[in-house]
Design an enzyme around this catalytic site. Structure first.
Site, PDB file in Angstrom:
ATOM      1  N   ARG A 148      71.596  43.380  70.590  1.00  0.00           N
ATOM      2  CA  ARG A 148      70.928  43.464  69.537  1.00  0.00           C
ATOM      3  C   ARG A 148      70.786  44.867  69.116  1.00  0.00           C
ATOM      4  NH1 ARG A 148      64.618  41.462  69.230  1.00  0.00           N
ATOM      5  NH2 ARG A 148      65.632  39.563  69.826  1.00  0.00           N
ATOM      6  N   ARG A 167      61.319  39.661  64.195  1.00  0.00           N
ATOM      7  CA  ARG A 167      62.151  39.952  65.572  1.00  0.00           C
ATOM      8  C   ARG A 167      62.299  41.462  65.888  1.00  0.00           C
ATOM      9  NH1 ARG A 167      64.841  35.571  67.623  1.00  0.00           N
ATOM     10  NH2 ARG A 167      66.146  37.084  68.913  1.00  0.00           N
ATOM     11  N   SER A 217      72.437  33.131  80.339  1.00  0.00           N
ATOM     12  CA  SER A 217      73.347  32.029  79.727  1.00  0.00           C
ATOM     13  C   SER A 217      72.824  30.910  79.822  1.00  0.00           C
ATOM     14  CB  SER A 217      74.597  32.098  80.175  1.00  0.00           C
ATOM     15  OG  SER A 217      75.457  31.190  79.650  1.00  0.00           O
ATOM     16  N   ARG A 264      55.259  41.405  32.707  1.00  0.00           N
ATOM     17  CA  ARG A 264      56.614  41.654  33.091  1.00  0.00           C
ATOM     18  C   ARG A 264      56.826  43.093  33.464  1.00  0.00           C
ATOM     19  NH1 ARG A 264      59.460  37.727  34.862  1.00  0.00           N
ATOM     20  NH2 ARG A 264      61.687  38.582  34.168  1.00  0.00           N
ATOM     21  N   HIS A 320      89.397  57.724  76.741  1.00  0.00           N
ATOM     22  CA  HIS A 320      90.411  56.802  76.252  1.00  0.00           C
ATOM     23  C   HIS A 320      89.949  55.390  76.991  1.00  0.00           C
ATOM     24  CE1 HIS A 320      92.456  59.808  74.306  1.00  0.00           C
ATOM     25  NE2 HIS A 320      92.478  60.737  75.454  1.00  0.00           N
ATOM     26  N   ARG A 330      64.383  48.601  46.677  1.00  0.00           N
ATOM     27  CA  ARG A 330      63.569  47.662  47.338  1.00  0.00           C
ATOM     28  C   ARG A 330      64.211  47.030  48.582  1.00  0.00           C
ATOM     29  NH1 ARG A 330      59.200  45.433  43.353  1.00  0.00           N
ATOM     30  NH2 ARG A 330      59.516  46.965  41.275  1.00  0.00           N
ATOM     31  N   THR A 369      53.769  58.478  33.521  1.00  0.00           N
ATOM     32  CA  THR A 369      54.888  57.350  33.327  1.00  0.00           C
ATOM     33  C   THR A 369      54.697  56.393  34.558  1.00  0.00           C
ATOM     34  OG1 THR A 369      57.206  56.864  33.126  1.00  0.00           O
ATOM     35  CG2 THR A 369      56.789  58.717  34.371  1.00  0.00           C
ATOM     36  N   SER A 370      55.314  55.403  34.580  1.00  0.00           N
ATOM     37  CA  SER A 370      55.403  54.503  35.727  1.00  0.00           C
ATOM     38  C   SER A 370      55.997  55.320  37.118  1.00  0.00           C
ATOM     39  CB  SER A 370      56.237  53.153  35.609  1.00  0.00           C
ATOM     40  OG  SER A 370      55.599  52.429  34.559  1.00  0.00           O
ATOM     41  N   SER A 418      66.172  50.235  41.054  1.00  0.00           N
ATOM     42  CA  SER A 418      64.965  49.641  41.572  1.00  0.00           C
ATOM     43  C   SER A 418      65.048  48.574  42.635  1.00  0.00           C
ATOM     44  CB  SER A 418      64.028  49.098  40.246  1.00  0.00           C
ATOM     45  OG  SER A 418      62.878  48.457  40.854  1.00  0.00           O
ATOM     46  N   ASP A 456      55.330  45.610  36.495  1.00  0.00           N
ATOM     47  CA  ASP A 456      54.400  45.852  37.729  1.00  0.00           C
ATOM     48  C   ASP A 456      53.395  46.757  37.768  1.00  0.00           C
ATOM     49  OD1 ASP A 456      56.601  47.557  38.076  1.00  0.00           O
ATOM     50  OD2 ASP A 456      56.830  47.158  40.143  1.00  0.00           O
TER      51      ASP A 456
END
Length: 383
Positions: A300, A16, A286, A82, A156, A335, A108-109, A331, A84
Protein backbone atom coordinates in the site's frame (compact mmCIF):
# COMPACT_ATOMS: atom_id res chain seq x y z
CA UNK A 1 -34.15 6.42 -2.05
CA UNK A 2 -32.05 8.23 0.54
CA UNK A 3 -28.55 8.91 -0.68
CA UNK A 4 -25.72 7.63 1.48
CA UNK A 5 -21.96 7.48 1.28
CA UNK A 6 -22.35 4.13 -0.48
CA UNK A 7 -24.03 5.82 -3.46
CA UNK A 8 -21.30 8.30 -4.39
CA UNK A 9 -17.55 8.14 -4.88
CA UNK A 10 -15.40 8.76 -1.82
CA UNK A 11 -11.67 9.25 -2.06
CA UNK A 12 -9.68 6.34 -0.58
CA UNK A 13 -7.26 8.98 0.69
CA UNK A 14 -10.01 10.02 3.08
CA UNK A 15 -11.54 6.66 3.92
CA UNK A 16 -8.41 4.47 4.02
CA UNK A 17 -5.17 6.41 4.26
CA UNK A 18 -4.86 9.93 5.67
CA UNK A 19 -5.04 10.75 9.37
CA UNK A 20 -7.78 12.78 11.02
CA UNK A 21 -5.20 15.49 11.74
CA UNK A 22 -4.28 15.91 8.07
CA UNK A 23 -7.88 15.69 6.90
CA UNK A 24 -8.89 18.47 9.29
CA UNK A 25 -6.13 20.76 7.98
CA UNK A 26 -7.58 20.51 4.46
CA UNK A 27 -11.23 20.57 5.55
CA UNK A 28 -13.66 23.29 4.41
CA UNK A 29 -14.30 24.29 8.04
CA UNK A 30 -10.61 24.90 8.66
CA UNK A 31 -10.05 26.74 5.37
CA UNK A 32 -13.04 29.06 5.67
CA UNK A 33 -12.28 29.59 9.35
CA UNK A 34 -8.85 30.81 8.27
CA UNK A 35 -10.48 33.14 5.74
CA UNK A 36 -12.47 34.75 8.57
CA UNK A 37 -9.36 35.03 10.73
CA UNK A 38 -7.51 36.66 7.84
CA UNK A 39 -10.35 39.17 7.40
CA UNK A 40 -10.39 39.89 11.13
CA UNK A 41 -6.62 40.51 11.36
CA UNK A 42 -6.71 42.67 8.24
CA UNK A 43 -9.46 44.81 9.80
CA UNK A 44 -7.67 44.98 13.15
CA UNK A 45 -4.44 46.13 11.57
CA UNK A 46 -6.22 48.64 9.34
CA UNK A 47 -7.94 50.15 12.38
CA UNK A 48 -4.61 50.27 14.27
CA UNK A 49 -3.17 52.15 11.31
CA UNK A 50 -5.90 54.76 11.39
CA UNK A 51 -8.88 53.58 9.34
CA UNK A 52 -11.63 54.77 11.65
CA UNK A 53 -14.60 53.36 9.78
CA UNK A 54 -13.66 49.94 11.21
CA UNK A 55 -15.35 50.14 14.61
CA UNK A 56 -14.71 48.12 17.80
CA UNK A 57 -18.22 46.69 17.39
CA UNK A 58 -17.34 45.42 13.92
CA UNK A 59 -14.20 43.72 15.22
CA UNK A 60 -16.07 42.22 18.17
CA UNK A 61 -18.78 40.73 15.95
CA UNK A 62 -16.22 39.34 13.53
CA UNK A 63 -14.27 37.73 16.36
CA UNK A 64 -17.44 36.24 17.87
CA UNK A 65 -18.33 34.52 14.59
CA UNK A 66 -15.02 33.09 13.40
CA UNK A 67 -16.26 29.51 13.58
CA UNK A 68 -20.03 29.84 13.27
CA UNK A 69 -20.01 29.35 9.51
CA UNK A 70 -23.37 28.80 7.84
CA UNK A 71 -22.27 26.55 4.98
CA UNK A 72 -25.79 26.36 3.54
CA UNK A 73 -25.99 30.15 3.21
CA UNK A 74 -22.51 30.26 1.73
CA UNK A 75 -23.48 27.64 -0.86
CA UNK A 76 -26.62 29.63 -1.74
CA UNK A 77 -24.59 32.82 -2.18
CA UNK A 78 -22.03 31.03 -4.33
CA UNK A 79 -24.74 29.58 -6.53
CA UNK A 80 -26.01 33.12 -7.15
CA UNK A 81 -22.68 34.92 -7.43
CA UNK A 82 -20.50 32.17 -8.94
CA UNK A 83 -17.71 33.42 -6.68
CA UNK A 84 -16.67 31.53 -3.55
CA UNK A 85 -14.87 34.40 -1.81
CA UNK A 86 -17.71 36.89 -2.23
CA UNK A 87 -20.15 34.20 -1.11
CA UNK A 88 -18.25 33.93 2.17
CA UNK A 89 -17.93 37.71 2.49
CA UNK A 90 -21.74 38.00 2.36
CA UNK A 91 -22.17 35.06 4.75
CA UNK A 92 -19.74 36.61 7.23
CA UNK A 93 -21.46 39.99 6.93
CA UNK A 94 -24.81 38.40 7.78
CA UNK A 95 -23.24 36.86 10.89
CA UNK A 96 -21.46 40.12 11.80
CA UNK A 97 -23.66 42.95 10.48
CA UNK A 98 -21.65 45.65 12.26
CA UNK A 99 -18.74 44.72 9.98
CA UNK A 100 -20.70 45.02 6.74
CA UNK A 101 -18.70 47.09 4.29
CA UNK A 102 -15.38 46.69 6.10
CA UNK A 103 -14.85 42.92 5.76
CA UNK A 104 -12.35 42.39 2.92
CA UNK A 105 -11.70 46.15 2.77
CA UNK A 106 -9.21 46.90 -0.03
CA UNK A 107 -8.40 43.22 -0.49
CA UNK A 108 -8.49 40.92 -3.49
CA UNK A 109 -9.79 37.35 -3.30
CA UNK A 110 -6.28 35.96 -3.16
CA UNK A 111 -5.66 37.77 0.10
CA UNK A 112 -7.72 35.09 1.85
CA UNK A 113 -7.33 32.23 -0.65
CA UNK A 114 -3.55 32.32 -1.04
CA UNK A 115 -2.67 33.26 2.51
CA UNK A 116 -4.92 30.51 3.87
CA UNK A 117 -3.35 28.01 1.47
CA UNK A 118 0.13 28.97 2.68
CA UNK A 119 -0.91 28.60 6.33
CA UNK A 120 -2.41 25.18 5.62
CA UNK A 121 0.68 24.00 3.70
CA UNK A 122 2.99 25.24 6.46
CA UNK A 123 0.98 23.47 9.16
CA UNK A 124 0.70 20.33 7.03
CA UNK A 125 4.48 20.35 6.58
CA UNK A 126 4.84 20.50 10.38
CA UNK A 127 2.69 17.36 10.62
CA UNK A 128 4.76 15.68 7.89
CA UNK A 129 7.94 16.60 9.80
CA UNK A 130 6.51 14.95 12.92
CA UNK A 131 5.73 11.79 10.95
CA UNK A 132 9.23 11.76 9.48
CA UNK A 133 10.82 12.17 12.92
CA UNK A 134 8.77 9.22 14.22
CA UNK A 135 9.80 7.07 11.26
CA UNK A 136 13.47 7.98 11.70
CA UNK A 137 13.26 7.15 15.41
CA UNK A 138 11.62 3.79 14.67
CA UNK A 139 14.26 2.83 12.12
CA UNK A 140 17.08 4.05 14.38
CA UNK A 141 15.77 1.83 17.19
CA UNK A 142 15.57 -1.12 14.81
CA UNK A 143 19.05 -0.43 13.41
CA UNK A 144 20.59 -0.32 16.87
CA UNK A 145 18.89 -3.56 17.92
CA UNK A 146 20.12 -5.48 14.87
CA UNK A 147 23.42 -3.72 14.24
CA UNK A 148 25.48 -6.89 14.86
CA UNK A 149 23.42 -9.41 12.87
CA UNK A 150 25.33 -10.23 9.66
CA UNK A 151 23.29 -10.63 6.49
CA UNK A 152 23.91 -10.98 2.80
CA UNK A 153 24.44 -7.70 0.99
CA UNK A 154 23.18 -7.14 -2.53
CA UNK A 155 24.18 -4.89 -5.40
CA UNK A 156 22.20 -5.11 -8.64
CA UNK A 157 20.10 -7.57 -6.57
CA UNK A 158 23.05 -9.94 -6.88
CA UNK A 159 24.94 -11.28 -3.88
CA UNK A 160 27.71 -8.99 -2.68
CA UNK A 161 29.75 -8.54 0.51
CA UNK A 162 27.90 -9.10 3.79
CA UNK A 163 26.44 -6.20 5.70
CA UNK A 164 24.31 -6.24 8.85
CA UNK A 165 20.55 -6.00 9.25
CA UNK A 166 21.03 -2.83 11.30
CA UNK A 167 23.42 -1.24 8.81
CA UNK A 168 20.89 -1.74 6.00
CA UNK A 169 18.22 0.00 8.08
CA UNK A 170 20.48 3.05 8.40
CA UNK A 171 20.16 3.51 4.63
CA UNK A 172 16.38 3.74 4.94
CA UNK A 173 16.68 6.10 7.90
CA UNK A 174 19.23 8.32 6.16
CA UNK A 175 16.88 8.88 3.21
CA UNK A 176 14.23 10.09 5.65
CA UNK A 177 16.72 12.33 7.46
CA UNK A 178 17.47 14.04 4.14
CA UNK A 179 13.72 14.43 3.62
CA UNK A 180 13.25 15.91 7.10
CA UNK A 181 15.98 18.46 6.45
CA UNK A 182 14.24 19.41 3.20
CA UNK A 183 10.85 19.79 4.90
CA UNK A 184 12.33 21.87 7.71
CA UNK A 185 13.95 24.11 5.08
CA UNK A 186 10.59 24.57 3.34
CA UNK A 187 8.94 25.52 6.64
CA UNK A 188 11.73 27.93 7.63
CA UNK A 189 11.81 29.73 4.29
CA UNK A 190 8.10 29.82 3.46
CA UNK A 191 6.89 33.38 2.90
CA UNK A 192 3.41 34.87 3.21
CA UNK A 193 1.56 36.39 0.29
CA UNK A 194 0.66 39.16 2.67
CA UNK A 195 -1.50 42.19 1.92
CA UNK A 196 -1.18 42.99 -1.76
CA UNK A 197 -3.73 44.40 -4.20
CA UNK A 198 -5.42 42.82 -7.19
CA UNK A 199 -2.25 42.72 -9.28
CA UNK A 200 0.21 42.91 -6.41
CA UNK A 201 0.67 46.69 -6.56
CA UNK A 202 -1.13 47.54 -3.26
CA UNK A 203 -2.93 50.32 -5.14
CA UNK A 204 -6.22 49.81 -3.27
CA UNK A 205 -4.48 50.01 0.12
CA UNK A 206 -2.54 53.07 -0.97
CA UNK A 207 -5.90 54.74 -1.64
CA UNK A 208 -7.21 53.71 1.79
CA UNK A 209 -4.14 55.24 3.45
CA UNK A 210 -4.28 58.44 1.37
CA UNK A 211 -1.04 57.71 -0.45
CA UNK A 212 0.97 56.72 2.64
CA UNK A 213 3.39 54.08 1.31
CA UNK A 214 4.86 53.42 4.77
CA UNK A 215 1.47 52.38 6.14
CA UNK A 216 0.94 49.99 3.22
CA UNK A 217 4.27 48.32 3.99
CA UNK A 218 3.48 48.28 7.70
CA UNK A 219 0.09 46.66 7.09
CA UNK A 220 1.78 43.96 5.01
CA UNK A 221 4.30 43.22 7.77
CA UNK A 222 1.76 43.33 10.62
CA UNK A 223 -0.62 40.79 9.08
CA UNK A 224 2.26 38.56 8.03
CA UNK A 225 3.71 38.42 11.55
CA UNK A 226 0.35 37.79 13.19
CA UNK A 227 0.03 34.57 11.24
CA UNK A 228 3.46 33.37 12.27
CA UNK A 229 5.45 34.12 9.13
CA UNK A 230 8.75 35.98 9.22
CA UNK A 231 8.44 37.70 5.86
CA UNK A 232 5.89 38.48 3.15
CA UNK A 233 6.94 38.12 -0.46
CA UNK A 234 8.59 41.35 -1.58
CA UNK A 235 6.58 41.25 -4.79
CA UNK A 236 3.65 39.19 -6.06
CA UNK A 237 1.23 39.26 -8.93
CA UNK A 238 -2.32 38.52 -7.90
CA UNK A 239 -1.05 35.30 -6.33
CA UNK A 240 2.05 34.12 -4.52
CA UNK A 241 4.50 32.47 -6.95
CA UNK A 242 3.14 29.09 -7.99
CA UNK A 243 6.71 27.81 -7.88
CA UNK A 244 6.13 27.46 -4.12
CA UNK A 245 3.51 24.77 -4.71
CA UNK A 246 5.91 23.01 -7.06
CA UNK A 247 8.69 23.10 -4.45
CA UNK A 248 6.43 21.80 -1.69
CA UNK A 249 5.01 18.92 -3.72
CA UNK A 250 8.51 18.10 -4.96
CA UNK A 251 9.58 17.80 -1.31
CA UNK A 252 6.67 15.43 -0.68
CA UNK A 253 7.62 13.43 -3.77
CA UNK A 254 11.14 13.12 -2.34
CA UNK A 255 9.65 11.57 0.79
CA UNK A 256 7.58 9.28 -1.40
CA UNK A 257 10.74 8.05 -3.13
CA UNK A 258 12.28 7.24 0.27
CA UNK A 259 9.16 5.39 1.41
CA UNK A 260 9.05 3.51 -1.89
CA UNK A 261 12.68 2.43 -1.43
CA UNK A 262 12.05 1.26 2.15
CA UNK A 263 8.81 -0.55 1.36
CA UNK A 264 10.23 -2.29 -1.71
CA UNK A 265 13.22 -3.56 0.28
CA UNK A 266 10.89 -5.00 2.92
CA UNK A 267 8.83 -6.67 0.20
CA UNK A 268 11.94 -8.28 -1.30
CA UNK A 269 13.23 -9.41 2.09
CA UNK A 270 9.80 -10.83 2.94
CA UNK A 271 9.96 -12.90 -0.24
CA UNK A 272 13.26 -14.34 0.98
CA UNK A 273 11.73 -15.07 4.43
CA UNK A 274 14.44 -12.97 6.11
CA UNK A 275 12.33 -10.11 7.41
CA UNK A 276 8.69 -9.10 7.27
CA UNK A 277 6.22 -6.44 8.29
CA UNK A 278 4.02 -7.02 11.36
CA UNK A 279 1.19 -9.49 10.82
CA UNK A 280 -1.97 -9.28 12.93
CA UNK A 281 -3.36 -12.30 14.74
CA UNK A 282 -6.48 -12.54 12.59
CA UNK A 283 -4.98 -11.05 9.40
CA UNK A 284 -5.57 -13.01 6.19
CA UNK A 285 -2.71 -13.10 3.71
CA UNK A 286 -4.68 -14.59 0.84
CA UNK A 287 -8.27 -15.69 0.28
CA UNK A 288 -7.07 -18.93 -1.33
CA UNK A 289 -3.62 -19.55 0.17
CA UNK A 290 -3.87 -19.37 3.96
CA UNK A 291 -0.12 -19.82 4.48
CA UNK A 292 0.76 -16.62 2.64
CA UNK A 293 1.97 -13.55 4.56
CA UNK A 294 1.73 -10.90 1.88
CA UNK A 295 3.50 -7.57 2.68
CA UNK A 296 0.22 -5.71 2.30
CA UNK A 297 1.17 -2.57 4.22
CA UNK A 298 4.38 -2.05 2.30
CA UNK A 299 2.51 -2.68 -0.94
CA UNK A 300 0.00 0.00 0.00
CA UNK A 301 2.81 2.41 0.90
CA UNK A 302 4.49 1.71 -2.45
CA UNK A 303 1.30 2.44 -4.35
CA UNK A 304 0.62 5.66 -2.47
CA UNK A 305 4.25 6.76 -2.92
CA UNK A 306 3.98 6.19 -6.66
CA UNK A 307 0.89 8.41 -6.69
CA UNK A 308 2.67 11.25 -4.88
CA UNK A 309 5.65 11.03 -7.23
CA UNK A 310 3.27 11.31 -10.18
CA UNK A 311 1.74 14.51 -8.72
CA UNK A 312 5.07 16.36 -8.67
CA UNK A 313 4.80 17.41 -12.32
CA UNK A 314 1.36 19.01 -12.01
CA UNK A 315 2.30 22.09 -9.89
CA UNK A 316 5.37 22.59 -12.10
CA UNK A 317 3.14 22.76 -15.16
CA UNK A 318 0.83 25.17 -13.34
CA UNK A 319 3.76 27.43 -12.44
CA UNK A 320 4.97 27.39 -16.03
CA UNK A 321 1.50 28.18 -17.38
CA UNK A 322 0.77 31.34 -15.36
CA UNK A 323 0.28 34.38 -17.62
CA UNK A 324 1.53 37.79 -16.48
CA UNK A 325 -0.01 38.58 -13.07
CA UNK A 326 -2.18 35.45 -12.89
CA UNK A 327 -4.53 33.08 -14.73
CA UNK A 328 -7.28 31.03 -13.11
CA UNK A 329 -6.25 27.63 -14.48
CA UNK A 330 -4.21 27.16 -11.31
CA UNK A 331 -7.23 26.97 -9.01
CA UNK A 332 -8.89 23.71 -10.06
CA UNK A 333 -5.50 22.01 -10.25
CA UNK A 334 -4.38 23.24 -6.80
CA UNK A 335 -7.59 21.98 -5.20
CA UNK A 336 -6.53 18.47 -6.24
CA UNK A 337 -2.75 18.33 -6.41
CA UNK A 338 -1.87 20.00 -3.10
CA UNK A 339 -4.30 18.30 -0.69
CA UNK A 340 -3.97 14.89 -2.33
CA UNK A 341 -0.17 15.00 -2.20
CA UNK A 342 -0.32 15.76 1.54
CA UNK A 343 -3.04 13.20 2.28
CA UNK A 344 -1.20 10.46 0.40
CA UNK A 345 2.20 11.18 1.96
CA UNK A 346 0.52 11.21 5.37
CA UNK A 347 -0.75 7.70 4.67
CA UNK A 348 2.70 6.63 3.44
CA UNK A 349 4.45 7.84 6.56
CA UNK A 350 1.92 6.35 8.95
CA UNK A 351 2.52 2.97 7.30
CA UNK A 352 6.29 3.48 7.46
CA UNK A 353 6.14 4.18 11.20
CA UNK A 354 3.82 1.25 11.83
CA UNK A 355 5.95 -1.21 9.85
CA UNK A 356 9.25 0.06 11.24
CA UNK A 357 8.10 -0.34 14.84
CA UNK A 358 6.89 -3.90 14.22
CA UNK A 359 9.45 -5.38 11.82
CA UNK A 360 9.97 -9.10 12.36
CA UNK A 361 13.47 -10.52 11.79
CA UNK A 362 14.26 -14.21 11.16
CA UNK A 363 17.90 -14.65 12.25
CA UNK A 364 18.09 -18.37 11.45
CA UNK A 365 16.94 -17.85 7.86
CA UNK A 366 19.40 -14.98 7.49
CA UNK A 367 22.23 -17.08 8.94
CA UNK A 368 21.46 -20.06 6.71
CA UNK A 369 21.51 -17.89 3.59
CA UNK A 370 24.80 -16.32 4.68
CA UNK A 371 26.45 -19.66 5.45
CA UNK A 372 25.43 -21.02 2.07
CA UNK A 373 27.20 -18.18 0.29
CA UNK A 374 30.30 -17.72 2.49
CA UNK A 375 32.58 -19.84 0.29
CA UNK A 376 31.83 -17.54 -2.63
CA UNK A 377 32.41 -14.49 -0.43
CA UNK A 378 35.92 -15.72 0.27
CA UNK A 379 36.83 -15.42 -3.40
CA UNK A 380 37.37 -11.63 -3.09
CA UNK A 381 40.02 -12.15 -0.40
CA UNK A 382 41.67 -14.93 -2.42
CA UNK A 383 41.81 -12.74 -5.51
Amino acid sequence: MTESSHDIYESPLVTRNASREMLELFSPRHKFGLWRRLWLELARCQRELGIGRITPAALAEMEANLDSIDFTKAADWEKRLRHDVMAHVHTFEEAAPAAKGVIHLGATSQYVVDNADLIIMRDALHLVAKRLANAIDALATFAHKWKDLPTLGYTHFQLAQPTTVGKRATLWAQDLVIDLEEVEHRIATMQFRGVKGTTGTQASFLTLFNGDHAKCDQLDRMVTERFGFKHPFAVTGQTYPRKIDAQVVSSLAGIAASVHHFANDIRLLAGMKQLEEPFEEEQVGSSAMAYKRNPMRCERATGLARFVISLATSPLQTAAEQWFERTLDDSSNKRLAIPEAFLAIDGCLQITVNVSRGLVVYPKTIEAALQAELPFMASEEIL
